[in-house]
Design a protein around this motif. Structure first.
Motif: not given
Length: 294
Positions: A105-128
């Motif tokens: 889960e920390d890895l997923i969090d790091l991934a979004w902190r890296l790319v999220g600032p460049h995707l301001p119009s998106y809110a991250p979701e999870q799908l299992s």
């Protein structure tokens, strides 16, 4: 669209700044590798003793993880022998990182902190994917083996039942799950075993679910990540079963066995040109490939 090269420079600066703040060490590993990974996986290079251009950075990066360098990354070129298209290039840029002791889960969090600032119009979701398989096929991969999922999944998408499960699974996910991410940023998690990331760890307490994710933005994969399987035999058996066990993975496992590299590592990769395209609202990476005339 603003200057795509300035956009790319801004993205790279942002990624490096965050990783620096997170105490990652930037490395440079060989682009030309000794290992031939088999037909269609690497482009050859006419260098001394024969070399092959890397298709991914990961294995050489992992062997640099140590007690003094517990978090490492590299941003560099990778190569693919297949013909290019709007989302693929013969030479492209990847960010890969490895970290010791980083939870899923920390890895997923790091991934979004890296790319999220460049995707301001998106809110991250999870799908299992495991939940999807349970609902669609009645197979609970957390407590049951794969069973007859292969032929049933192939039938669902009209695939040849003789096609390897690895390929059927990839096509099924693309058609049934990735295609539904239009206008969304979705972390696909809980991948079944038998796919194309056999080094991913079996999720604790489950039968056939891997700690692996892909971030799909508007139908396009931008990031993939996983925690490494700490059971070396399980990793080797799964990798060989899908014909993805190679010399470079063996080198990494040898380093773990020798105590030079911690077994409990996690890694992720980001396609830089794809991230740039997504940040600019584009569906092609060509504008972000520098100096194509060469």
């Amino acid at each position: 669209m603003s200057d795509p090269i300035r956009t790319k420079a801004h993205v790279l600066h942002s990624l490096r700044a965050l990783l620096h703040d997170e105490d990652f060490t930037e490395l440079v590993t060989p682009v030309a590798r000794r290992a031939d990974l088999g037909p269609g996986r690497r482009a050859s290079a006419g260098l001394h003793e024969g070399r092959f251009l890397r298709a991914m950075i990961g294995p050489a990066l992992r062997v640099n993880v140590s007690t003094t360098r517990p978090k490492v990354y590299e941003i560099g070129p990778c190569f693919r022998p297949e013909p290019p298209d709007a989302l693929h290039a013969a030479e492209f840029t990847m960010l890969d990182l490895y970290a010791a002791g980083l939870g899923f889960e920390d890895l997923i969090d790091l991934a979004w902190r890296l790319v999220g600032p460049h995707l301001p119009s998106y809110a991250p979701e999870q799908l299992s994917i495991a939940d999807h398989v349970r609902d669609a096929f009645g197979i609970d991969l957390r407590t049951e083996p794969i069973g007859d999922l292969h032929p049933r999944m192939a039938a669902r998408i009209g695939a040849d039942p003789g096609e390897p499960f690895r390929d059927v699974l990839g096509r099924y996910i693309a058609l049934e799950l990735e295609a539904g991410t239009t206008g969304r940023a979705v972390f696909l998690t809980d991948y079944p075993t038998g796919g194309d990331e056999p080094c991913a760890r079996l999720a604790p307490g489950t039968t056939a679910v891997l700690e692996r994710f892909e971030l799909i933005v508007d139908g396009i994969e931008l990031v993939h990540g996983y925690t490494d399987e700490t059971d070396q035999k399980a990793f080797i058996d799964r990798a060989k079963a899908v014909s993805l066990y190679d010399d470079e993975q063996q080198l990494a496992l040898d380093a773990v066995e020798a105590g030079a590299v911690p077994a409990d590592t996690a890694g992720l990769g980001i396609g830089i040109e794809r991230l740039c395209a997504a940040s600019a609202g584009r569906r092609e990476i060509t504008p972000f490939l520098q100096s194509p005339q060469f």
